[in-house]
Design an enzyme around this catalytic site. Structure first.
Site, mmCIF file in Angstrom:
data_model
loop_
_atom_site.group_PDB
_atom_site.id
_atom_site.type_symbol
_atom_site.label_atom_id
_atom_site.label_comp_id
_atom_site.label_asym_id
_atom_site.label_seq_id
_atom_site.Cartn_x
_atom_site.Cartn_y
_atom_site.Cartn_z
ATOM 1 N N VAL A 84 25.061 -16.954 -101.139
ATOM 2 C CA VAL A 84 23.633 -16.782 -100.834
ATOM 3 C C VAL A 84 23.007 -15.771 -101.789
ATOM 4 C CG1 VAL A 84 22.010 -15.984 -99.075
ATOM 5 C CG2 VAL A 84 23.929 -17.437 -98.417
ATOM 6 N N CYS A 122 30.538 -21.434 -93.015
ATOM 7 C CA CYS A 122 29.388 -21.334 -92.109
ATOM 8 C C CYS A 122 29.608 -21.968 -90.738
ATOM 9 C CB CYS A 122 28.161 -21.954 -92.760
ATOM 10 S SG CYS A 122 27.610 -20.973 -94.158
ATOM 11 N N LYS A 179 35.257 -29.237 -98.700
ATOM 12 C CA LYS A 179 34.414 -30.398 -99.053
ATOM 13 C C LYS A 179 34.391 -30.503 -100.567
ATOM 14 C CE LYS A 179 29.905 -28.278 -99.461
ATOM 15 N NZ LYS A 179 28.518 -28.364 -99.110
#
Ligand code: UDX
Length: 429
Positions: A11, A261, A318
């Protein structure tokens, strides 16, 4: 505008690069000298497509400065973003110690003007109020501050795209000047603006991640029904998703969600709910089903595979990332090792991270074919494009037994069976 970003994880670093690219001067504060040195040299440290180029461009333009010092960064800044980690504690609650430590440091270094302090880290409802208290208690009299919650919704692997093209920009604050400053900084970005209070902004982030995790666990729950009834989960969910009220996005069954997350945020919202006296059964079920999804694949492997050598393709949680935090691969490797299996594995990005956990307990290969050679079964755990386009005939010839567990439903069952594979998808009869 001059701003500061504290923390240079996904982030922090992506936001800093994007705001610098819009022409702002951005200070980035970190505390590990070696990491700061690499960042200054244009190495983003994290694996994120396009980030190195954006970083290098803005360092060259002298808009991005990395430092371990709060002075003069904070003094010069109109907005200070806190983007430090909020990892889960053993009880599932978010560890906010880094956020509060940073807030104290900010308070000691504020300039004699108005500064907006904004948490971009995902923090439980009420955290920004705590940050505000710390700032007010410790700041010098001439400094004036306001807090604003500005949650970030970027995905790893498409972080720059998500930051530059957000669906919405959420700004939570009860201070009009803070809202105005935040709107000004975000002006170049498209997407809707949601201006709300602090608590709503904080909750929007948890609610967003929790509904996405809920959709995935729902898809996995339906896949369990499919396995018991002969229904096909892809056809079922495709048809369900045709209802515009439901939609198909984020409703793909598989070996479960991972990453930094969803697992953490579902747990943290569960913890907040318990503290507030809200019934969190739904959230607990989302987490339970996610665990069942990976345990289910393990139990199929244990029941079906004859030998003791398993090949794994895909280790990151992923595609397009090297991140293995809460990745299904880590759970499956741990369990298979406990049961005495030999593992050969390949992933184009997550190799080093997996090596750090398992060392020489598993063999990491340079390519996919090397990993499958001589194995009694193949487990596909991440849907990298490379595996979608793999030469399946070659894979079959290299495997000792042509058994495939497709943890991401990337292959067509009928074609696989025609090719002579013993094929197991998720919820694919
Ligand atoms: C997520 C949110 O999407 C993002 O908005 C938020 O800011 C951070 O958390 P990220 O963790 O990067 O982003 O990954 P995401 O693409 O959302 O995937 C999370 C996990 O869910 C992956 O393990 C993925 O394989 C899994 N997933 C996703 C499914 O199993 N099925 C799906 O249908 C979609």
């Amino acid at each position: 505008m001059t701003i500061t970003v504290i923390g240079h994880g996904y982030v922090g670093l992506v936001s800093a690069c994007v705001f610098a690219d819009f022409g702002n001067k951005v200070w980035v504060i970190g505390h590990t000298p070696e990491k700061l040195e690499r960042l200054r040299a244009g190495d983003p440290i994290i694996y994120e497509p396009g980030l190195a180029e954006l970083l290098q461009k803005n360092i060259k333009a002298e808009r991005l400065i990395f430092t371990d010092s709060y002075d003069p960064a904070i003094k010069e800044s109109e907005i200070v973003f806190i983007t430090v980690g909020t990892p889960p504690k053993p009880d599932g609650s978010a560890d906010l110690s880094a956020v509060f430590t940073v807030a104290k440091q900010i308070s000691h270094n504020l300039g004699p003007h108005f500064t907006v302090v904004s948490c971009k880290s995902t923090v439980p409802v009420g955290t920004n109020r705590e940050v505000e208290k710390i700032l007010i208690q410790n700041k010098r009299a001439e400094a004036s501050i306001a807090v604003a919650s500005c949650p970030e919704f970027l995905r790893e692997g498409s972080a720059i795209h998500d930051t530059v093209e957000p669906d919405r920009v959420v700004i939570g604050s009860d201070n009009k000047d803070a809202v105005a400053k935040m709107l000004e900084l975000h002006k170049p970005l498209p997407g809707k603006r949601v201006v709300t209070n602090l608590a709503s902004a904080e909750l929007i982030k948890y609610a967003s991640n929790s509904i996405l995790a809920t959709k995935i666990s729902f898809a996995n729950l339906i896949s369990f029904f499919c396995e018991k009834t002969g229904a096909d989960v892809e056809e079922v969910l495709e048809a369900v998703g045709m209802d515009k009220r439901i939609g198909r996005t984020f409703m793909y069954a598989g070996v479960g969600y991972g990453g930094s997350c969803f697992p953490k945020d579902v747990q943290a919202l569960t913890d907040t709910g318990k503290k507030l006296g809200v019934d969190v059964t739904l959230l607990q079920s989302v987490e339970d089903i996610n665990h069942q999804a990976r345990a289910n694949v393990l139990s199929h492997v244990l029941k079906t595979v004859k030998g003791k050598h398993i090949a794994i393709l895909g280790l990151s949680f992923k595609p397009d990332t090297d991140d293995i935090r809460f990745a299904p691969s880590v759970y499956l490797i741990e369990e298979l090792l406990k049961k005495g299996y030999t593992i050969t594995a390949y992933d184009q990005a997550a190799r080093e991270n997996i090596k750090r956990i398992f060392g020489d307990k598993i063999t990491l290969t340079e390519n996919a074919y090397e990993a499958v050679e001589g194995a009694d079964a193949l487990l596909v755990l991440t849907e990298w494009n490379e595996f979608k386009q793999i030469d399946l005939a070659k894979v079959k010839s290299l495997l000792k037994s042509p058994v495939i567990f497709d943890g991401r439903n990337i292959y067509e069952p009928s074609k696989m069976r025609e090719m002579g594979f013993q094929y197991y998808g998720i919820g694919r009869s």
